[in-house]
Write an enzyme that holds these catalytic residues in place. Structure first.
Site, PDB file in Angstrom:
ATOM      1  N   GLY A   9     -62.320 151.526 -13.450  1.00  0.00           N
ATOM      2  CA  GLY A   9     -63.559 151.350 -14.343  1.00  0.00           C
ATOM      3  C   GLY A   9     -64.239 151.066 -14.431  1.00  0.00           C
ATOM      4  N   THR A  11     -66.449 153.122 -14.406  1.00  0.00           N
ATOM      5  CA  THR A  11     -68.108 153.724 -15.486  1.00  0.00           C
ATOM      6  C   THR A  11     -68.464 153.432 -17.253  1.00  0.00           C
ATOM      7  OG1 THR A  11     -65.424 154.641 -16.529  1.00  0.00           O
ATOM      8  CG2 THR A  11     -66.403 155.633 -14.876  1.00  0.00           C
ATOM      9  N   PHE A  14     -67.496 145.905 -17.950  1.00  0.00           N
ATOM     10  CA  PHE A  14     -67.698 144.660 -16.712  1.00  0.00           C
ATOM     11  C   PHE A  14     -67.836 145.949 -15.601  1.00  0.00           C
ATOM     12  CE2 PHE A  14     -64.697 142.223 -19.295  1.00  0.00           C
ATOM     13  CZ  PHE A  14     -66.147 141.870 -20.062  1.00  0.00           C
ATOM     14  N   VAL A  61     -55.420 155.586 -14.068  1.00  0.00           N
ATOM     15  CA  VAL A  61     -54.355 154.350 -13.506  1.00  0.00           C
ATOM     16  C   VAL A  61     -53.428 154.032 -13.866  1.00  0.00           C
ATOM     17  CG1 VAL A  61     -56.376 152.810 -12.768  1.00  0.00           C
ATOM     18  CG2 VAL A  61     -54.833 152.757 -15.200  1.00  0.00           C
ATOM     19  N   TYR A 153     -51.616 143.830 -27.618  1.00  0.00           N
ATOM     20  CA  TYR A 153     -52.911 144.015 -26.494  1.00  0.00           C
ATOM     21  C   TYR A 153     -52.433 142.725 -25.887  1.00  0.00           C
ATOM     22  CZ  TYR A 153     -56.660 143.218 -24.122  1.00  0.00           C
ATOM     23  OH  TYR A 153     -58.315 143.094 -23.231  1.00  0.00           O
ATOM     24  N   LYS A 157     -52.353 140.934 -21.792  1.00  0.00           N
ATOM     25  CA  LYS A 157     -53.263 140.468 -20.961  1.00  0.00           C
ATOM     26  C   LYS A 157     -52.572 139.241 -20.524  1.00  0.00           C
ATOM     27  CE  LYS A 157     -56.903 143.255 -20.706  1.00  0.00           C
ATOM     28  NZ  LYS A 157     -57.210 143.516 -18.754  1.00  0.00           N
ATOM     29  N   PRO A 183     -62.633 136.684 -19.618  1.00  0.00           N
ATOM     30  CA  PRO A 183     -63.076 136.989 -20.364  1.00  0.00           C
ATOM     31  C   PRO A 183     -62.497 136.323 -22.011  1.00  0.00           C
ATOM     32  CG  PRO A 183     -64.286 138.753 -19.197  1.00  0.00           C
ATOM     33  CD  PRO A 183     -62.202 138.260 -19.112  1.00  0.00           C
ATOM     34  N   GLY A 184     -63.528 135.763 -22.723  1.00  0.00           N
ATOM     35  CA  GLY A 184     -63.754 136.246 -24.681  1.00  0.00           C
ATOM     36  C   GLY A 184     -64.280 137.246 -24.553  1.00  0.00           C
ATOM     37  N   THR A 188     -68.972 145.142 -24.526  1.00  0.00           N
ATOM     38  CA  THR A 188     -69.430 146.732 -24.315  1.00  0.00           C
ATOM     39  C   THR A 188     -68.704 148.125 -25.190  1.00  0.00           C
ATOM     40  OG1 THR A 188     -66.217 146.374 -23.363  1.00  0.00           O
ATOM     41  CG2 THR A 188     -67.842 145.287 -21.650  1.00  0.00           C
TER      42      THR A 188
END
Ligand code: NDP
Ligand code: 8X3
Length: 255
Positions: A9, A11, A14, A61, A153, A157, A183-184, A188
């Site tokens: 990831g 591109t 992060f 992926v 989601y 995580k 992260p919170g 992005t």
């Protein structure tokens, strides 16, 4: 000897910021993402700016065969990967459990859990062979605490959190470091993807906030790789100062 970082990831967000951060610190880079034009632009930019070597490894992926074959066929000179940043991932939709779209759920599970596992497994095998390595998994504050309409989601995580713990235990005998970065809110392309191109709704997530930037997160990730060989940061949660957890924000503090 130059060090090698492998970033999935790369591109956007992060991953892209990590690519610049590690290149600026002399790493050669293996970069992944599905958007090949962006990978090419990134590779050109990193090579020109930092005089580093870059190997592009485009794959989705979610494609188990493509992941396994691409990683097993990494040229010999690139196989001694020092750091994996297992970052590719996404949220899709923010809906009540009973109203959510099953395609969104499937895509998140396939990407954030199954794809994440395919990459981690294949790269960890190379690391075991080379007797060294540091795996950095991108979890989320959403993997520590569930919030309304976060359902699947958050579940993906939470899975990343559990898998990071499991990897740390199972890779202990090989002395491979496993760091989970959580992260919170960070601005992005994440929210634009989540809200399927609806930039207005995406922007609302950051209303009244000075959120984390991709660069903030990249600097923390890089720091984790600079510690002595016997020291490992296992788990880090990072938020902007206006975020206490997944629910409580102080949106008035920022002008
Ligand atoms: P971005 O949308 O900016 O970047 C996501 C990256 O993942 C892109 O490079 C994209 O590349 C790649 N990607 C997505 N799906 C796939 C796939 N199937 N195969 C290969 N690459 C894929 O988001 P962020 O940088 O913000 O997110 C990175 C990670 O951080 C994610 O795992 C996210 O869940 C997590 N995170 C994000 C937070 C935030 O607030 N931004 C907070 C906490 C965690 P391409 O489209 O070219 O394939
Ligand atoms: C992204 C952070 O709080 O939007 O993982 O889920 S949040």
């Amino acid at each position: 000897m130059r060090k090698i970082v492998f970033i999935t990831g790369a591109t956007a967000g992060f991953g892209e910021a990590c690519a610049y951060q590690f290149a600026a610190n002399g790493y050669d880079l293996i970069i992944n993402g599905r958007r090949t034009e962006r990978l090419q632009l990134l590779a050109d930019s990193l090579e020109n700016k930092y005089n580093v070597a870059v190997l592009q490894l485009p794959f989705d992926v979610r494609d188990e065969k493509a992941v396994t074959q691409s990683i097993q066929n990494i040229p010999a000179a690139w196989q001694a990967i020092d750091v994996l940043i297992n970052n590719a991932g996404l949220a899709l939709g923010r809906d009540y459990f009973d109203e959510a779209d099953l395609n969104d759920w499937n895509t998140m599970i396939d990407t954030n859990v199954k794809g994440f596992l395919y990459v981690a497994r294949a790269v960890s095998q190379l690391m075991v062979k080379n007797n060294k390595g540091h795996i950095i998994n991108l979890g989320s504050i959403a993997g520590k605490e569930v919030y309304e309409k976060g359902n699947v989601y958050c579940a993906t995580k939470f899975a990343v959190d559990a898998i990071s713990q499991a990897m740390r235990i199972d890779l202990l005998r090989h002395q491979i470091k496993v760091t989970s970065i959580n992260p919170g809110a960070a601005e992005t392309e994440f929210s634009i993807v989540r809200f399927k191109g609806d930039e207005k709704t995406a922007q609302k997530i950051y209303d009244g906030l000075k959120p984390l930037t991709a660069q903030d997160v990249a600097e923390v990730i890089f720091y984790c790789t600079t510690l002595p060989p016997h020291v490992c940061i296992n788990d880090l949660t990072i938020t902007c100062i206006q975020q206490a957890n997944t629910i409580y924000f102080n949106r008035e503090a920022h002008t």
